[in-house]
Scaffold this active site. Structure first.
Site, mmCIF file in Angstrom:
data_model
loop_
_atom_site.group_PDB
_atom_site.id
_atom_site.type_symbol
_atom_site.label_atom_id
_atom_site.label_comp_id
_atom_site.label_asym_id
_atom_site.label_seq_id
_atom_site.Cartn_x
_atom_site.Cartn_y
_atom_site.Cartn_z
ATOM 1 N N LYS A 19 0.874 -1.181 0.000
ATOM 2 C CA LYS A 19 0.000 0.000 0.000
ATOM 3 C C LYS A 19 0.906 1.224 0.000
ATOM 4 O O LYS A 19 1.991 1.194 0.597
ATOM 5 C CB LYS A 19 -0.886 -0.012 1.262
ATOM 6 C CG LYS A 19 -1.761 1.224 1.437
ATOM 7 C CD LYS A 19 -2.811 1.337 0.352
ATOM 8 C CE LYS A 19 -3.548 2.680 0.424
ATOM 9 N NZ LYS A 19 -4.373 2.920 -0.774
ATOM 10 N N GLY B 274 -8.150 7.442 0.295
ATOM 11 C CA GLY B 274 -7.414 8.520 0.960
ATOM 12 C C GLY B 274 -6.118 8.063 1.594
ATOM 13 O O GLY B 274 -5.712 8.585 2.642
ATOM 14 N N CYS C 47 -2.352 9.636 -6.804
ATOM 15 C CA CYS C 47 -3.531 9.356 -5.978
ATOM 16 C C CYS C 47 -4.554 10.489 -6.122
ATOM 17 O O CYS C 47 -4.238 11.650 -5.861
ATOM 18 C CB CYS C 47 -3.155 9.192 -4.511
ATOM 19 S SG CYS C 47 -4.632 8.863 -3.519
ATOM 20 N N SER D 91 -6.281 4.716 -10.936
ATOM 21 C CA SER D 91 -7.707 4.823 -11.278
ATOM 22 C C SER D 91 -7.969 6.104 -12.083
ATOM 23 O O SER D 91 -7.199 7.057 -12.022
ATOM 24 C CB SER D 91 -8.555 4.816 -10.006
ATOM 25 O OG SER D 91 -8.143 5.860 -9.153
ATOM 26 N N GLY E 84 -5.938 -5.059 -9.737
ATOM 27 C CA GLY E 84 -6.487 -4.329 -8.595
ATOM 28 C C GLY E 84 -7.919 -4.737 -8.300
ATOM 29 O O GLY E 84 -8.194 -5.574 -7.438
HETATM 30 C C1 SIN Z 1 -6.301 5.679 -2.190
HETATM 31 O O1 SIN Z 1 -5.734 5.309 -1.149
HETATM 32 O O2 SIN Z 1 -7.117 6.600 -2.172
HETATM 33 C C2 SIN Z 1 -6.047 4.979 -3.478
HETATM 34 C C3 SIN Z 1 -4.610 4.986 -3.821
HETATM 35 C C4 SIN Z 1 -4.293 5.664 -5.102
HETATM 36 O O3 SIN Z 1 -5.195 5.928 -5.912
HETATM 37 O O4 SIN Z 1 -3.127 5.952 -5.327
#
Ligand code: SIN
Length: 310
Positions: A45, A72, A131, A195, A270
């Site tokens: 992560k 987040g 992100c 994403s 993912g």
């Molecule tokens: C997130 O933790 O919001 C997703 C991680 C990412 O899009 O990099």
């Protein structure tokens, strides 16, 4: 014998599949599940300097064609993942893993990367420049001036293998401009794509996730054409020593085949991993191998990047 072995930089992987950062990688238990699956590696992560709880719940929602999420960056903090990676280096010296990280400011990013540089970590680092879900923080790689300045500062002191996780780009001029920036640096890899940022899913009359009044990153089947376009656009433009990890819309072996055909050396999973669990690695690997056998390909290098045009 058909093989899905691959190489990124000087690292060899028994299988070209791994998780995408954010799925099955929050803590040791989840990462162990990926290690014990058919995946060739894992990525953690995305770590920030300190532990983060992330955005309020509900923040992840499955749809028929994928998902919307606004996590987040919940994570257990930089030291947690570094400690685990250093431990794995001792117990599994033949395997290489990816450490995803980013600071909440440029200063914090430098602090993290300097610590990686000073540490004994000998795997690959993936700097997350994409992100979309931390309120008030932009997707860094959409600002190419900032990205170039950041990379220039980083490569003064960072001498270990480094890659960047990118958001999707949607314009040919942006592919040209981004590739021109990335080609200036000794990047080991880029990862396309995170994403599609800030989509909106509605159920009856209401949004389905709480953060940012429902806006969140879109993953899964929706994003495959965009992901393939990004992988191939950068494959056409980048120096050949910068390898590409393809991420986005991989539900089947056929989807992975298309990512590799577009130029990906490794493929991340993912949304499908989130829906199906680590058994997805075996199923998708077997599906890819069946397709390779049908087409007479023995290794992924036999067809990587060899997309045909009309
Ligand atoms: C997130 O933790 O919001 C997703 C991680 C990412 O899009 O990099």
């Amino acid at each position: 014998m058909v093989s899905t072995k691959t190489k990124i930089g000087n690292y060899e992987f028994e299988n070209c599949f791994m998780n995408a950062a954010g799925v099955c990688c929050y803590d040791r238990e989840e990462l162990e599940k990926v290690i014990n699956s058919d995946a060739g590696s894992f990525v953690t992560k995305t770590a920030t300097l300190n532990i983060r709880e992330g955005n309020p719940l509900p923040r992840y929602y499955d749809t028929d064609l994928g998902c919307i999420n606004s996590m987040g960056l919940p994570n257990l903090g930089f030291e947690y993942y570094l400690d685990y990676l250093l431990e794995l280096q001792k117990t599994m010296p033949k395997r290489a893993f990816f450490f995803s990280l980013v600071g909440l400011s440029q200063e914090e990013t430098h602090t993290l990367l300097k610590r990686v540089q000073e540490s004994d970590f000998n795997g690959l680092t993936e700097l997350n420049l994409s992100c979309p879900n931390v309120p008030g923080k932009p997707q860094i790689a959409y600002d190419l001036e900032t990205t170039e300045k950041l990379l220039a500062e980083i490569f003064v002191y960072f001498k270990k293998p480094l890659g960047i996780k990118l958001p999707p780009y949607f314009d040919m001029v942006h592919f040209d401009q981004a590739a021109a920036v990335f080609n200036k640096f000794p990047l080991t890899f880029i990862n396309c794509v995170n994403s599609i940022g800030n989509g909106l899913v509605i159920n009856d009359e209401t949004v389905v996730i709480k953060p940012k009044n429902g806006f969140g990153g879109i993953g899964g089947e929706y994003v495959k054409p965009t992901a393939l376009a990004n992988v191939h656009a950068f494959y056409q433009r980048l120096n050949s020593n910068i390898k590409i990890i393809g991420t986005g819309g991989v539900l089947t072996g056929r989807d992975a085949f298309e990512h590799i055909l577009c130029g990906a050396s490794m493929v991340q999973i993912g949304t499908t991993l989130h829906k199906e669990g680590p058994g997805a690695f075996r199923r998708i690997t077997e599906e890819l191998k069946v397709l390779m056998r049908e087409k007479g390909y023995k290794t992924i290098e036999d067809f990587r990047g060899k997309l045909k045009y009309l």
